[in-house]
Design a protein around this motif. Structure first.
Motif, mmCIF file in Angstrom:
data_model
loop_
_atom_site.group_PDB
_atom_site.id
_atom_site.type_symbol
_atom_site.label_atom_id
_atom_site.label_comp_id
_atom_site.label_asym_id
_atom_site.label_seq_id
_atom_site.Cartn_x
_atom_site.Cartn_y
_atom_site.Cartn_z
ATOM 1 N N MET A 122 0.876 -1.161 0.000
ATOM 2 C CA MET A 122 0.000 0.000 0.000
ATOM 3 C C MET A 122 0.916 1.214 0.000
ATOM 4 N N PHE A 123 0.941 1.920 -1.123
ATOM 5 C CA PHE A 123 1.812 3.088 -1.243
ATOM 6 C C PHE A 123 0.960 4.253 -1.726
ATOM 7 N N ASP A 124 0.952 5.314 -0.960
ATOM 8 C CA ASP A 124 0.172 6.507 -1.294
ATOM 9 C C ASP A 124 -1.304 6.166 -1.496
ATOM 10 N N TYR A 125 -1.819 5.291 -0.650
ATOM 11 C CA TYR A 125 -3.217 4.849 -0.633
ATOM 12 C C TYR A 125 -3.614 4.019 -1.849
ATOM 13 N N ILE A 126 -2.651 3.461 -2.533
ATOM 14 C CA ILE A 126 -2.924 2.612 -3.698
ATOM 15 C C ILE A 126 -2.259 1.258 -3.459
ATOM 16 N N MET A 127 -3.070 0.186 -3.501
ATOM 17 C CA MET A 127 -2.552 -1.167 -3.290
ATOM 18 C C MET A 127 -2.055 -1.731 -4.620
ATOM 19 N N THR A 128 -0.796 -2.105 -4.638
ATOM 20 C CA THR A 128 -0.183 -2.712 -5.816
ATOM 21 C C THR A 128 0.415 -4.052 -5.415
ATOM 22 N N HIS A 129 0.235 -5.030 -6.275
ATOM 23 C CA HIS A 129 0.825 -6.349 -6.061
ATOM 24 C C HIS A 129 2.016 -6.491 -6.997
ATOM 25 N N VAL A 130 3.150 -6.808 -6.405
ATOM 26 C CA VAL A 130 4.379 -6.999 -7.174
ATOM 27 C C VAL A 130 4.677 -8.494 -7.148
ATOM 28 N N ILE A 131 4.660 -9.110 -8.312
ATOM 29 C CA ILE A 131 4.742 -10.567 -8.417
ATOM 30 C C ILE A 131 6.091 -10.959 -9.002
ATOM 31 N N ARG A 165 0.723 -5.274 -10.595
ATOM 32 C CA ARG A 165 -0.706 -5.327 -10.897
ATOM 33 C C ARG A 165 -1.476 -4.487 -9.873
ATOM 34 N N THR A 166 -2.308 -3.593 -10.381
ATOM 35 C CA THR A 166 -3.122 -2.743 -9.523
ATOM 36 C C THR A 166 -4.558 -2.745 -10.035
#
Length: 135
Positions: free
Chosen positions: A34-43, A56-57
């Protein structure tokens, strides 16, 4: 765990960022940030040396009656932004993704830079998506 994932996690920890990890079962790992209120998945793919990384977001769900306008917006954004790809998934989610090949020598910082770049682009374009969804 994949070495590149470990390096990325170390970079997140050094910056005091929280994250989650999920074992993918093939030796790979997904790191949720969760960075700057945006959840991103790094695979990080476990089938190779971990050099293939996918970001992927999920931005928002896409209402069926707004699908055409959202797809047109995705197409125009794909022309404008070269670092990420915009699309509507089969589950009607607005998705932003980036794929990269990273070096074990620089994986932690490189993945963090890609995370920042991705989140920055999402913050720039999110109002355009919201305007369509809620109009």
């Amino acid at each position: 765990m994949v070495t590149n994932a470990e390096m990325f996690i170390a970079t997140l920890e050094a910056r005091g960022l929280k994250y989650t990890t999920n074992d993918l079962g093939n030796g790979g790992v997904a790191v949720g940030v969760m960075f700057d209120y945006i959840m991103t998945h790094v695979i990080f793919d476990g089938r190779d040396d971990g050099s293939h990384v996918a970001f992927r977001t999920r931005l928002e769900g896409c209402p069926a009656d707004k699908m055409t306008d959202i797809i047109v917006l995705c197409n125009s954004l794909n022309e404008k932004y070269r670092w990420v790809k915009f699309y509507v998934s089969t589950e009607n989610n607005i998705m932003i993704e980036d794929d990269a090949i990273v070096s074990p020598d620089t994986a932690g910082e490189e993945c963090f830079e890609l995370l920042i770049r991705t989140v920055s682009i999402i913050k720039d374009v999110k109002p355009s998506f919201m305007k369509i969804i809620y109009s």
